[in-house]
Write a protein that holds these residues in place. Structure first.
Motif, PDB file in Angstrom:
ATOM      1  N   LYS A  78      11.096   1.402   2.330  1.00  0.00           N
ATOM      2  CA  LYS A  78      10.422   2.483   3.067  1.00  0.00           C
ATOM      3  C   LYS A  78       8.869   2.071   2.624  1.00  0.00           C
ATOM      4  CE  LYS A  78      10.390   7.229   2.546  1.00  0.00           C
ATOM      5  NZ  LYS A  78      11.119   8.438   1.712  1.00  0.00           N
ATOM      6  N   SER A  79       8.024   2.277   3.682  1.00  0.00           N
ATOM      7  CA  SER A  79       6.728   2.052   3.738  1.00  0.00           C
ATOM      8  C   SER A  79       5.930   3.119   4.334  1.00  0.00           C
ATOM      9  CB  SER A  79       6.303   0.751   4.165  1.00  0.00           C
ATOM     10  OG  SER A  79       7.140  -0.411   3.432  1.00  0.00           O
ATOM     11  N   THR A  80       4.576   3.323   3.849  1.00  0.00           N
ATOM     12  CA  THR A  80       3.469   3.916   4.349  1.00  0.00           C
ATOM     13  C   THR A  80       2.361   3.055   4.553  1.00  0.00           C
ATOM     14  OG1 THR A  80       3.996   6.060   3.120  1.00  0.00           O
ATOM     15  CG2 THR A  80       1.786   5.942   4.182  1.00  0.00           C
ATOM     16  N   ILE A  81       2.076   2.853   5.897  1.00  0.00           N
ATOM     17  CA  ILE A  81       1.109   2.070   6.403  1.00  0.00           C
ATOM     18  C   ILE A  81       0.003   2.619   7.112  1.00  0.00           C
ATOM     19  CG2 ILE A  81       2.597   0.207   6.193  1.00  0.00           C
ATOM     20  CD1 ILE A  81       2.988   0.180   9.126  1.00  0.00           C
ATOM     21  N   LEU A  82      -0.962   1.888   7.140  1.00  0.00           N
ATOM     22  CA  LEU A  82      -2.411   2.196   8.075  1.00  0.00           C
ATOM     23  C   LEU A  82      -2.317   1.177   9.101  1.00  0.00           C
ATOM     24  CD1 LEU A  82      -5.179   2.852   5.840  1.00  0.00           C
ATOM     25  CD2 LEU A  82      -3.344   4.561   6.525  1.00  0.00           C
ATOM     26  N   VAL A  83      -2.614   1.631  10.274  1.00  0.00           N
ATOM     27  CA  VAL A  83      -2.195   0.793  11.599  1.00  0.00           C
ATOM     28  C   VAL A  83      -3.776   0.829  12.388  1.00  0.00           C
ATOM     29  CG1 VAL A  83      -1.290   0.028  13.702  1.00  0.00           C
ATOM     30  CG2 VAL A  83       0.089   1.395  11.718  1.00  0.00           C
ATOM     31  N   ILE A  84      -4.120  -0.230  12.597  1.00  0.00           N
ATOM     32  CA  ILE A  84      -5.489  -0.357  13.398  1.00  0.00           C
ATOM     33  C   ILE A  84      -5.278  -1.500  14.614  1.00  0.00           C
ATOM     34  CG2 ILE A  84      -6.626  -1.826  12.196  1.00  0.00           C
ATOM     35  CD1 ILE A  84      -9.143  -0.284  12.813  1.00  0.00           C
ATOM     36  N   ASP A  85      -5.711  -1.053  15.798  1.00  0.00           N
ATOM     37  CA  ASP A  85      -5.448  -1.981  16.717  1.00  0.00           C
ATOM     38  C   ASP A  85      -6.938  -2.456  16.861  1.00  0.00           C
ATOM     39  OD1 ASP A  85      -7.036  -0.415  18.547  1.00  0.00           O
ATOM     40  OD2 ASP A  85      -5.227   0.724  19.577  1.00  0.00           O
ATOM     41  N   PHE A  86      -6.782  -3.712  17.918  1.00  0.00           N
ATOM     42  CA  PHE A  86      -7.675  -4.641  18.080  1.00  0.00           C
ATOM     43  C   PHE A  86      -9.144  -4.012  18.515  1.00  0.00           C
ATOM     44  CE2 PHE A  86     -10.593  -7.745  20.284  1.00  0.00           C
ATOM     45  CZ  PHE A  86     -10.636  -8.680  19.441  1.00  0.00           C
ATOM     46  N   LYS A  87      -8.917  -2.982  19.563  1.00  0.00           N
ATOM     47  CA  LYS A  87      -9.946  -2.231  20.172  1.00  0.00           C
ATOM     48  C   LYS A  87     -10.686  -1.197  19.231  1.00  0.00           C
ATOM     49  CE  LYS A  87     -10.717   1.380  23.797  1.00  0.00           C
ATOM     50  NZ  LYS A  87      -9.963   2.389  24.287  1.00  0.00           N
ATOM     51  N   ASN A  88      -9.856  -0.417  18.454  1.00  0.00           N
ATOM     52  CA  ASN A  88     -10.274   0.424  17.341  1.00  0.00           C
ATOM     53  C   ASN A  88     -11.130  -0.388  16.245  1.00  0.00           C
ATOM     54  OD1 ASN A  88     -10.014   2.986  18.308  1.00  0.00           O
ATOM     55  ND2 ASN A  88      -7.724   2.849  17.780  1.00  0.00           N
ATOM     56  N   GLN A  89     -10.581  -1.513  16.042  1.00  0.00           N
ATOM     57  CA  GLN A  89     -11.185  -2.512  14.983  1.00  0.00           C
ATOM     58  C   GLN A  89     -12.665  -2.625  15.416  1.00  0.00           C
ATOM     59  OE1 GLN A  89      -9.688  -6.223  13.794  1.00  0.00           O
ATOM     60  NE2 GLN A  89     -10.726  -6.176  11.975  1.00  0.00           N
ATOM     61  N   GLU A  90     -12.719  -3.142  16.765  1.00  0.00           N
ATOM     62  CA  GLU A  90     -13.829  -3.622  17.231  1.00  0.00           C
ATOM     63  C   GLU A  90     -14.941  -2.058  17.073  1.00  0.00           C
ATOM     64  OE1 GLU A  90     -15.282  -6.693  18.323  1.00  0.00           O
ATOM     65  OE2 GLU A  90     -13.451  -7.182  17.112  1.00  0.00           O
ATOM     66  N   LEU A  91     -14.384  -1.200  17.254  1.00  0.00           N
ATOM     67  CA  LEU A  91     -15.111   0.242  17.514  1.00  0.00           C
ATOM     68  C   LEU A  91     -15.684   0.372  16.043  1.00  0.00           C
ATOM     69  CD1 LEU A  91     -13.354   2.311  19.866  1.00  0.00           C
ATOM     70  CD2 LEU A  91     -15.434   1.343  20.428  1.00  0.00           C
ATOM     71  N   PRO A 104     -20.962  -1.449  10.039  1.00  0.00           N
ATOM     72  CA  PRO A 104     -21.271  -2.631   9.793  1.00  0.00           C
ATOM     73  C   PRO A 104     -20.828  -3.332   8.577  1.00  0.00           C
ATOM     74  CG  PRO A 104     -22.917  -1.746  10.958  1.00  0.00           C
ATOM     75  CD  PRO A 104     -22.220  -0.396  10.835  1.00  0.00           C
ATOM     76  N   VAL A 105     -20.644  -2.453   7.650  1.00  0.00           N
ATOM     77  CA  VAL A 105     -20.370  -2.829   6.397  1.00  0.00           C
ATOM     78  C   VAL A 105     -18.914  -3.172   6.386  1.00  0.00           C
ATOM     79  CG1 VAL A 105     -19.698  -0.642   5.503  1.00  0.00           C
ATOM     80  CG2 VAL A 105     -20.441  -2.163   3.877  1.00  0.00           C
ATOM     81  N   MET A 106     -18.227  -2.588   7.171  1.00  0.00           N
ATOM     82  CA  MET A 106     -16.662  -3.075   7.246  1.00  0.00           C
ATOM     83  C   MET A 106     -16.676  -4.697   7.776  1.00  0.00           C
ATOM     84  SD  MET A 106     -14.915  -0.651   6.203  1.00  0.00           S
ATOM     85  CE  MET A 106     -12.916  -1.004   6.824  1.00  0.00           C
ATOM     86  N   GLU A 107     -17.702  -5.209   8.516  1.00  0.00           N
ATOM     87  CA  GLU A 107     -17.790  -6.736   8.603  1.00  0.00           C
ATOM     88  C   GLU A 107     -17.679  -7.465   7.357  1.00  0.00           C
ATOM     89  OE1 GLU A 107     -17.808  -8.523  11.669  1.00  0.00           O
ATOM     90  OE2 GLU A 107     -18.590  -7.142  13.056  1.00  0.00           O
ATOM     91  N   LYS A 108     -18.434  -6.783   6.445  1.00  0.00           N
ATOM     92  CA  LYS A 108     -18.353  -7.666   5.253  1.00  0.00           C
ATOM     93  C   LYS A 108     -17.074  -7.551   4.563  1.00  0.00           C
ATOM     94  CE  LYS A 108     -20.433  -7.462   0.644  1.00  0.00           C
ATOM     95  NZ  LYS A 108     -21.461  -6.925  -0.604  1.00  0.00           N
ATOM     96  N   TYR A 109     -16.418  -6.312   4.520  1.00  0.00           N
ATOM     97  CA  TYR A 109     -15.046  -6.107   4.049  1.00  0.00           C
ATOM     98  C   TYR A 109     -14.181  -7.114   4.621  1.00  0.00           C
ATOM     99  CZ  TYR A 109     -10.348  -4.213   3.408  1.00  0.00           C
ATOM    100  OH  TYR A 109      -9.215  -4.058   3.237  1.00  0.00           O
ATOM    101  N   PHE A 110     -14.057  -7.162   5.825  1.00  0.00           N
ATOM    102  CA  PHE A 110     -13.102  -8.010   6.480  1.00  0.00           C
ATOM    103  C   PHE A 110     -13.271  -9.531   6.237  1.00  0.00           C
ATOM    104  CE2 PHE A 110     -11.835  -3.998   9.076  1.00  0.00           C
ATOM    105  CZ  PHE A 110     -10.542  -4.242   8.877  1.00  0.00           C
TER     106      PHE A 110
END
Length: 190
Positions: free
Chosen positions: A99-112, A118-124
């Motif tokens: 049983k899990s709790t997860i965060l989901v992001i789709d490709f379009k939202n990740q691009e947005l 822009p700091v999330m570019e470094k994170y990823f």
């Protein structure tokens, strides 16, 4: 989801205000044990971050045997990176082990998200580098270690997996049958 903020802050610095905005790009999903999140043949639209619980990525070979290629526990990401980045059909399945709790992001939202923060570019970038390095290590271990050494190494490096994840899934991840894993464990106990 304060633990996601703490996780981000291990790699980048985000203010409370930035975090609220970053978090708004994600969907929180609670999943049951053995719930499928992605099936082979579907377009890989999402990346999953485990807040609590455990997910696995696997494929089924032509003989019908499951092969687990990745686990994701708290603070780990999981997707079919190749298919996700290209928005193609996946060759994998993703399923919850617990049983899990997860965060989901789709490709379009990740691009947005990357556009707005822009700091999330470094994170990823850091996350992908670490995932790539882990993949390289796994390939080397598979090539160099005997099966027994592979199990000992894995159980030493990741003792929480051994306690948490069913043995048949650990066997699948290491390329063993469950019976062979039982033999190794019995041999090590004697």
């Amino acid at each position: 989801m304060d633990n996601f903020k703490a996780h981000l802050n291990k790699f980048i610095t985000v203010t409370d205000e930035e975090y609220i905005s970053i978090f708004s790009f994600f969907e929180v999903l609670k999943v049951k044990k053995k719930q499928s999140l992605m099936l082979e043949g579907e377009i890989c639209r999402n990346m999953y971050f485990v807040v609590e619980g455990c997910l696995r990525k696997y494929f089924i070979n032509e003989k019908g045997v499951e092969h687990t290629t990745q686990f994701a526990i708290e603070n780990w990401w999981i997707t079919d990176t190749f298919a996700y980045e290209r928005q193609l059909q996946t060759d994998f399945n993703i399923q919850s082990v617990e049983k899990s709790t997860i965060l989901v992001i789709d490709f379009k939202n990740q691009e947005l998200l990357l556009e707005k923060h822009p700091v999330m570019e470094k994170y990823f970038r850091i996350i992908y580098q670490r995932a790539y390095a882990a993949s390289e290590r796994k390939l080397r271990y598979l090539a160099e270690y005997s099966r027994e050494e592979l199990y000992v190494h894995f159980s030493t490096l990741y003792p929480w997996f051994i306690q948490r994840i069913p043995q048949y899934l650990i066997a699948s991840f290491l390329g063993f049958t469950p019976e062979y894993l039982s033999e190794i464990k019995a041999k090590l106990r004697s």
